[in-house]
Scaffold this motif. Structure first.
Motif, PDB file in Angstrom:
ATOM      1  N   VAL A  88      -4.552 -53.845  35.363  1.00 32.70           N
ATOM      2  CA  VAL A  88      -5.016 -53.785  36.607  1.00 32.70           C
ATOM      3  C   VAL A  88      -4.290 -52.926  37.617  1.00 32.70           C
ATOM      4  CG1 VAL A  88      -5.582 -55.198  38.452  1.00 32.70           C
ATOM      5  CG2 VAL A  88      -6.329 -56.082  36.486  1.00 32.70           C
ATOM      6  N   ASN A  89      -2.772 -53.049  37.441  1.00 29.52           N
ATOM      7  CA  ASN A  89      -2.163 -52.165  38.049  1.00 29.52           C
ATOM      8  C   ASN A  89      -2.318 -50.759  37.869  1.00 29.52           C
ATOM      9  OD1 ASN A  89      -0.949 -54.340  39.587  1.00 29.52           O
ATOM     10  ND2 ASN A  89       0.878 -54.455  38.110  1.00 29.52           N
ATOM     11  N   GLY A  90      -2.597 -50.430  36.727  1.00 28.93           N
ATOM     12  CA  GLY A  90      -2.939 -48.893  36.336  1.00 28.93           C
ATOM     13  C   GLY A  90      -3.893 -48.429  37.017  1.00 28.93           C
ATOM     14  N   ASP A  92      -5.400 -49.754  39.683  1.00 29.41           N
ATOM     15  CA  ASP A  92      -5.239 -49.846  40.964  1.00 29.41           C
ATOM     16  C   ASP A  92      -4.616 -48.626  41.663  1.00 29.41           C
ATOM     17  OD1 ASP A  92      -6.479 -51.909  41.265  1.00 29.41           O
ATOM     18  OD2 ASP A  92      -4.936 -53.395  41.497  1.00 29.41           O
ATOM     19  N   PHE A  93      -3.615 -47.960  40.663  1.00 25.25           N
ATOM     20  CA  PHE A  93      -2.757 -46.844  41.143  1.00 25.25           C
ATOM     21  C   PHE A  93      -3.455 -45.616  40.966  1.00 25.25           C
ATOM     22  CE2 PHE A  93       0.734 -49.705  41.239  1.00 25.25           C
ATOM     23  CZ  PHE A  93       1.566 -49.221  42.282  1.00 25.25           C
ATOM     24  N   GLY A  94      -4.643 -45.473  40.274  1.00 22.73           N
ATOM     25  CA  GLY A  94      -5.644 -44.169  40.337  1.00 22.73           C
ATOM     26  C   GLY A  94      -5.670 -43.834  38.919  1.00 22.73           C
ATOM     27  N   ALA A  95      -5.451 -44.595  37.879  1.00 15.97           N
ATOM     28  CA  ALA A  95      -5.471 -43.990  36.634  1.00 15.97           C
ATOM     29  C   ALA A  95      -7.177 -44.261  36.276  1.00 15.97           C
ATOM     30  CB  ALA A  95      -4.702 -45.019  35.557  1.00 15.97           C
ATOM     31  N   ASP A  96      -7.473 -43.453  35.224  1.00 16.78           N
ATOM     32  CA  ASP A  96      -9.090 -43.367  34.917  1.00 16.78           C
ATOM     33  C   ASP A  96      -9.107 -44.247  33.509  1.00 16.78           C
ATOM     34  OD1 ASP A  96     -10.221 -41.447  36.731  1.00 16.78           O
ATOM     35  OD2 ASP A  96      -8.658 -40.339  36.194  1.00 16.78           O
ATOM     36  N   ASP A  97      -8.056 -44.098  32.791  1.00 20.54           N
ATOM     37  CA  ASP A  97      -7.973 -45.118  31.490  1.00 20.54           C
ATOM     38  C   ASP A  97      -6.606 -45.344  31.170  1.00 20.54           C
ATOM     39  OD1 ASP A  97      -9.190 -45.964  29.375  1.00 20.54           O
ATOM     40  OD2 ASP A  97      -9.900 -44.130  28.240  1.00 20.54           O
ATOM     41  N   TYR A  98      -6.495 -46.193  30.218  1.00 19.36           N
ATOM     42  CA  TYR A  98      -5.625 -46.805  29.993  1.00 19.36           C
ATOM     43  C   TYR A  98      -5.374 -47.300  28.389  1.00 19.36           C
ATOM     44  CZ  TYR A  98      -1.842 -50.332  31.132  1.00 19.36           C
ATOM     45  OH  TYR A  98      -0.545 -50.930  31.413  1.00 19.36           O
ATOM     46  N   ILE A  99      -4.244 -46.776  27.544  1.00 19.22           N
ATOM     47  CA  ILE A  99      -4.068 -47.028  26.168  1.00 19.22           C
ATOM     48  C   ILE A  99      -2.716 -47.707  25.907  1.00 19.22           C
ATOM     49  CG2 ILE A  99      -3.580 -44.744  25.632  1.00 19.22           C
ATOM     50  CD1 ILE A  99      -5.013 -45.216  23.160  1.00 19.22           C
ATOM     51  N   THR A 100      -2.597 -48.749  25.244  1.00 23.42           N
ATOM     52  CA  THR A 100      -1.415 -49.315  24.870  1.00 23.42           C
ATOM     53  C   THR A 100      -0.826 -48.764  23.489  1.00 23.42           C
ATOM     54  OG1 THR A 100      -2.544 -51.341  24.122  1.00 23.42           O
ATOM     55  CG2 THR A 100      -2.036 -51.099  26.397  1.00 23.42           C
ATOM     56  N   LYS A 101       0.511 -48.875  23.349  1.00 29.13           N
ATOM     57  CA  LYS A 101       1.278 -48.642  22.133  1.00 29.13           C
ATOM     58  C   LYS A 101       1.675 -49.922  21.260  1.00 29.13           C
ATOM     59  CE  LYS A 101       4.201 -45.188  24.754  1.00 29.13           C
ATOM     60  NZ  LYS A 101       5.537 -44.818  25.197  1.00 29.13           N
ATOM     61  N   PRO A 102       1.428 -49.936  20.107  1.00 26.93           N
ATOM     62  CA  PRO A 102       1.021 -48.918  19.172  1.00 26.93           C
ATOM     63  C   PRO A 102      -0.560 -48.583  19.315  1.00 26.93           C
ATOM     64  CG  PRO A 102       1.433 -50.804  17.843  1.00 26.93           C
ATOM     65  CD  PRO A 102       1.787 -51.163  19.417  1.00 26.93           C
ATOM     66  N   PHE A 103      -1.084 -47.488  19.086  1.00 30.75           N
ATOM     67  CA  PHE A 103      -2.391 -47.252  19.244  1.00 30.75           C
ATOM     68  C   PHE A 103      -2.910 -46.462  18.054  1.00 30.75           C
ATOM     69  CE2 PHE A 103      -0.153 -43.982  21.677  1.00 30.75           C
ATOM     70  CZ  PHE A 103      -0.610 -42.731  20.940  1.00 30.75           C
ATOM     71  N   SER A 104      -4.164 -46.424  17.584  1.00 35.21           N
ATOM     72  CA  SER A 104      -4.680 -45.681  16.789  1.00 35.21           C
ATOM     73  C   SER A 104      -4.922 -44.400  17.228  1.00 35.21           C
ATOM     74  CB  SER A 104      -6.136 -46.269  16.270  1.00 35.21           C
ATOM     75  OG  SER A 104      -6.933 -45.295  15.996  1.00 35.21           O
ATOM     76  N   LEU A 105      -4.401 -43.158  16.654  1.00 38.60           N
ATOM     77  CA  LEU A 105      -4.518 -41.881  16.912  1.00 38.60           C
ATOM     78  C   LEU A 105      -6.136 -41.465  17.122  1.00 38.60           C
ATOM     79  CD1 LEU A 105      -3.036 -39.206  17.673  1.00 38.60           C
ATOM     80  CD2 LEU A 105      -3.083 -38.718  15.155  1.00 38.60           C
ATOM     81  N   MET A 106      -7.074 -42.068  16.120  1.00 41.49           N
ATOM     82  CA  MET A 106      -8.353 -41.697  16.233  1.00 41.49           C
ATOM     83  C   MET A 106      -8.833 -42.194  17.523  1.00 41.49           C
ATOM     84  SD  MET A 106     -11.356 -42.791  13.662  1.00 41.49           S
ATOM     85  CE  MET A 106     -10.497 -42.053  12.068  1.00 41.49           C
ATOM     86  N   VAL A 107      -8.370 -43.430  17.844  1.00 38.33           N
ATOM     87  CA  VAL A 107      -9.028 -43.975  19.086  1.00 38.33           C
ATOM     88  C   VAL A 107      -8.529 -43.115  20.282  1.00 38.33           C
ATOM     89  CG1 VAL A 107      -9.035 -45.945  20.690  1.00 38.33           C
ATOM     90  CG2 VAL A 107      -9.478 -46.276  18.341  1.00 38.33           C
ATOM     91  N   PHE A 108      -7.264 -42.903  20.195  1.00 38.61           N
ATOM     92  CA  PHE A 108      -6.741 -42.052  21.294  1.00 38.61           C
ATOM     93  C   PHE A 108      -7.474 -40.732  21.475  1.00 38.61           C
ATOM     94  CE2 PHE A 108      -3.517 -38.653  22.391  1.00 38.61           C
ATOM     95  CZ  PHE A 108      -2.989 -39.120  23.623  1.00 38.61           C
TER      96      PHE A 108
END
Length: 227
Positions: A88-90, A92-108
């Motif tokens: 939510v903070n991300g 609120d600060f103006g981000a368009d998308d958010y991805i968390t580590k570790p992540f799938s390179l295909m999804v990224f």
């Protein structure tokens, strides 16, 4: 080529992701601190910013907020934080998308491609005309002008002209033109369809713009500029 500003202080991760992005056809500018990223941003005018949150000099959230004050550039946050409040903070600060580590390179990469498609479309919509030599097309009006005089073109002639002007200085095959302008497979169409329409277009805009490349297709020989 679309440009990405990638802010990540983990040098191995930065290098690995940057190489993958470049293989996918993007121009990547790497930064390892907010200070470096801010300096790069003012120089390169990126289409997308991918930023870590936990950085050595400032928070990526603060960087995101500062960029958002002066630009509508797409911003994707990349972080190990995965709680709902962090996401939510991300946003609120103006981000368009958010991805968390570790992540799938295909999804990224799927997320990056989706963002870049939107960015490309928005840039095109913001432009009002494309000009080549004495010709120019007004996107809002969907009209063609030569030397200030409106030209009368059929729908297919207009689409054909636009395709040429948006792809200058490169050979377009009959198959490419059929697929783009007629939206059909060339093998099911009379082979003269393209040549007849190109000839008619030449008669209306002038012979000096389109060159026949024997056995290969057609070449728009003038540079085009979007305005």
């Amino acid at each position: 080529m679309q440009k990405i500003l990638f802010l990540e202080d983990d040098r191995n991760l930065n290098r690995g992701i940057s190489l993958k992005l470049e293989k996918e056809g993007y121009k990547v500018f790497s930064a390892f601190s907010v200070k470096e990223a801010e300096a790069l941003f003012s120089k390169i005018n990126p289409d997308l910013i991918i930023s870590d949150i936990n950085l050595p000099d400032k928070s990526g959230l603060e960087f995101c907020a500062n960029i958002r004050k002066k630009s509508k550039v797409y911003i994707m946050l990349l972080t190990a934080l995965d709680s709902e409040i962090d996401m939510v903070n991300g946003y609120d600060f103006g981000a368009d998308d958010y991805i968390t580590k570790p992540f799938s390179l295909m999804v990224f990469m799927s997320k990056v491609h989706a963002v870049m498609r939107r960015a490309k479309q928005e840039q095109k919509e913001e432009q009002t005309k494309i000009r080549s030599g004495e010709l120019w097309i007004s996107y809002p009006e969907m009209k063609v002008y030569r030397g200030g005089k409106s030209l009368s073109l059929s729908k297919k002639e207009f689409q054909l002209l636009l395709y040429f002007m948006e792809n200058p200085m490169q050979i377009l095959s009959k198959e490419q033109i059929l697929e783009r302008v007629w939206d059909i497979d060339g093998q099911f169409v009379d082979g003269n369809t393209v040549s007849v329409n190109v000839s008619r277009l030449k008669q209306k805009i002038g012979e000096e713009y389109i060159q026949n490349v024997r056995g290969m297709g057609y070449l728009w020989i003038q540079e085009s500029v979007r305005e």
